[in-house]
Design an enzyme around this catalytic site. Structure first.
Site, short mmCIF file in Angstrom:
data_model
loop_
_atom_site.label_atom_id
_atom_site.label_comp_id
_atom_site.label_asym_id
_atom_site.label_seq_id
_atom_site.Cartn_x
_atom_site.Cartn_y
_atom_site.Cartn_z
N LYS A 260 42.67 35.02 50.73
CA LYS A 260 41.93 34.19 49.76
C LYS A 260 41.58 32.86 50.40
CE LYS A 260 42.48 31.79 45.32
NZ LYS A 260 43.38 31.50 44.19
N ASP A 265 39.81 24.39 44.59
CA ASP A 265 39.68 25.06 43.30
C ASP A 265 39.93 24.07 42.17
OD1 ASP A 265 39.56 26.82 41.18
OD2 ASP A 265 41.60 27.57 41.49
N LYS A 272 41.16 22.80 35.44
CA LYS A 272 42.57 22.47 35.59
C LYS A 272 42.82 21.03 35.15
CE LYS A 272 43.14 25.33 39.78
NZ LYS A 272 44.12 26.32 39.32
N ASP A 283 44.63 26.20 48.07
CA ASP A 283 44.25 27.50 47.52
C ASP A 283 43.63 28.42 48.57
OD1 ASP A 283 44.59 29.01 45.27
OD2 ASP A 283 42.63 28.57 44.42
N ASP A 342 38.95 30.04 36.10
CA ASP A 342 40.06 29.68 36.98
C ASP A 342 40.81 30.91 37.49
OD1 ASP A 342 41.61 27.90 38.40
OD2 ASP A 342 43.06 27.60 36.78
N GLU A 344 39.57 32.92 39.66
CA GLU A 344 38.45 33.10 40.59
C GLU A 344 38.82 33.78 41.90
OE1 GLU A 344 40.63 30.46 42.73
OE2 GLU A 344 40.29 30.34 40.58
N ARG A 346 40.63 36.31 42.67
CA ARG A 346 40.50 37.78 42.66
C ARG A 346 39.05 38.22 42.77
NH1 ARG A 346 43.45 37.64 36.97
NH2 ARG A 346 44.25 35.82 38.08
#
EC number: 3.4.11.1
Length: 493
Positions: A260, A265, A272, A283, A342, A344, A346
């Site tokens: 990933k 993010d 968030k 992230d 959020d 995201e 995946r």
């Protein structure tokens, strides 16, 4: 920076002498040192308890030397990870004493063996010496420490073998610290394009091929899911593909490592909190992990074929950003209802996994991601949550983790969980509700693995630490690098 040498040098010639010491009587040939230790033990100033450190200063013919006693506890209870942690602690004492040369008195722990004992000691020192201070204006110049490893139990014919063990341990520490550096870089400097450039440099250094796809090429690949996540940012996405072919006689066997790569993010429109955003440069911990792993694999010339894929982008807000309620496509052709922007990571991973299978002919998949806060809730900060469709594959990972000390735990993947990610108006929805969040996130990715043997590693807990560990400072940890390497290495034996 630590350098390591194996030789029969005199222990009196270095600034410090590091002695690992068990609670039971530790055999030290030097009577002078033995006498000093007996005195402090009688005074109960040092017992050899695990993690205990005591310093004695002695004068030699032409040197003042610090003797660092490092407690290892009971020999019957020692493990490789305990050795790593203890030697990570020793780094602080070496730094405090400003030692530039250290003689490590080495004795193999019988239950662990020479190779594992030496490797754990070196990794503890090398990983424990890491720091990230490039943005400090008053940073001190890094001190280079040379560690001379010797002992009466190292035979002349074992020196070459010990040097090879050290080389591997140093490389794994180096590539783990490489992953730490990538995570620790702030997002204003580490965005998709700069990450891609950095990976090209890394590939040149460690010996693997790198190909970078820009936004137009990504669109041609019909990676709509990946592109949707990055639409809100002015920093355009990049698909980074790394290739290492060490077993050209078996080109049908290709292990794909998919990381990933959210270089930042914000959560998108499912925003968030400020506190939740502060560490979101991390992230891309999964990307850093697979980059570090393929670097180590390539440098060691392992007889294995590995593809590493990173879909790098930022998840931000703008008039172009994707929104809750959208329905988007994917490279595999499946449609996805967006319930939470959020969730995201995946969405980027499924297109990267599809690419690895369809374009790079991957025969097995391991995806690595800082994916869910639920993994922290269920397993804490130190354990990687794992989902798999093949228990034997997980068994390989578990055995590799025993070697590295990186904890993994298999989560259940009952068929009923998959119902939670089915959408009424699309094929899938990108979040399964408030229950079993780590499992449903992993199974969402599992919908795209096309029955290939697959492991999903959720490293949301161990990838980034806000407190200092024994051999890892705050920030990026490099979680997963050593275990992925070890899994690959075991296949070559």
């Amino acid at each position: 920076m630590y350098n390591f040498l194996v030789k029969k040098s005199k222990c009196t010639e270095t600034d410090a002498l590091l002695i690992p010491y068990f609670e039971e009587k530790t055999n030290i040939p030097n009577q002078e040192i033995n006498n000093k230790i007996n005195i402090i033990k009688k005074k109960e100033q040092f017992k050899g308890s695990y993690g205990e450190i005591f310093n004695i200063t002695r004068t030699t013919e032409d040197n003042i030397q610090d003797i660092i006693l490092l407690g290892l506890g009971k020999e019957t209870e020692i493990t490789k990870e305990k050795i790593r942690r203890a030697f990570g602690k020793a780094v602080n004492e070496i730094k405090r004493l400003k030692s530039k040369s250290v003689f490590l008195r080495f004795d193999s722990v019988e239950a662990i063996g020479l190779e594992n004992t030496l490797k754990a000691m070196v990794e503890g020192l090398a990983l424990g010496s890491y720091s990230f201070n490039k943005y400090k204006s008053d940073k001190k110049e890094e001190v280079e420490v040379t560690v001379h490893i010797g002992g009466h139990n190292i035979k002349e014919e074992e020196i070459e073998f010990c040097e090879k063990v050290i080389d591997e341990a140093v490389l794994l520490s180096e590539t783990t610290c490489l992953a730490r550096d990538l995570v620790n870089e702030p997002a204003n400097n580490m965005y998709p394009e700069t990450l891609a450039k950095e990976v090209k440099n890394i590939g040149s250094k460690y010996g693997f091929e790198v190909e970078v796809f820009d936004e137009n090429q990504i669109e041609e690949l019909k990676m709509e899911s990946f592109l949707s996540v990055g639409k809100g940012s002015d920093n355009l996405p990049r698909l980074i593909v790394m290739r290492y072919f060490g077993d050209k006689d078996n080109m049908d066997q290709r292990l794909a490592l998919v990381g990933k790569g959210l270089t930042y993010d914000s959560g998108g429109y499912s925003l968030k909190t400020n506190a939740g955003m502060v560490t979101m440069k991390s992230d891309m911990g999964g990307a850093a992990s697979v980059i570090g792993a393929i670097s180590a694999i390539a440098k060691r010339n392992l007889k294995i074929n590995v593809i590493a894929v990173v879909a790098a982008c930022e998840n931000l807000i703008s008039g172009h950003a994707y929104k809750p309620g959208d329905i988007i496509g994917s490279m595999a052709g499946k449609t996805i209802e967006i319930l939470n922007t959020d969730a995201e990571g995946r969405l980027t991973l499924i297109d990267a996994v599809t690419y690895a299978i369809e374009k790079e002919k991957a025969s097995e998949i391991i995806d690595v991601a800082t994916l869910t806060g639920a993994a922290l809730v269920s397993l804490g900060e130190d354990v990687t949550a794992v989902i798999t469709n093949k228990d034997e594959f997980y068994g390989e990972l578990r055995e590799a983790s025993y070697e590295t000390g990186e904890k993994v735990w298999q989560m259940p993947s009952f068929e009923d969980y998959s119902k939670l990610i089915k959408s009424n108006i699309a094929d899938l929805k990108n979040i399964g509700g408030k229950y079993a969040g780590t499992i449903t996130a992993g199974l969402f990715i599992g919908e795209f693995v096309q029955n290939k043997p697959w492991l999903h590693l959720d490293i949301a807990g161990p990838a980034f630490s806000e407190k200092k560990g024994d051999y890892c400072p705050t920030g990026g940890t490099g979680a997963g690098v050593r275990t992925l390497y070890e899994l690959a290495n075991r296949r070559c034996k």
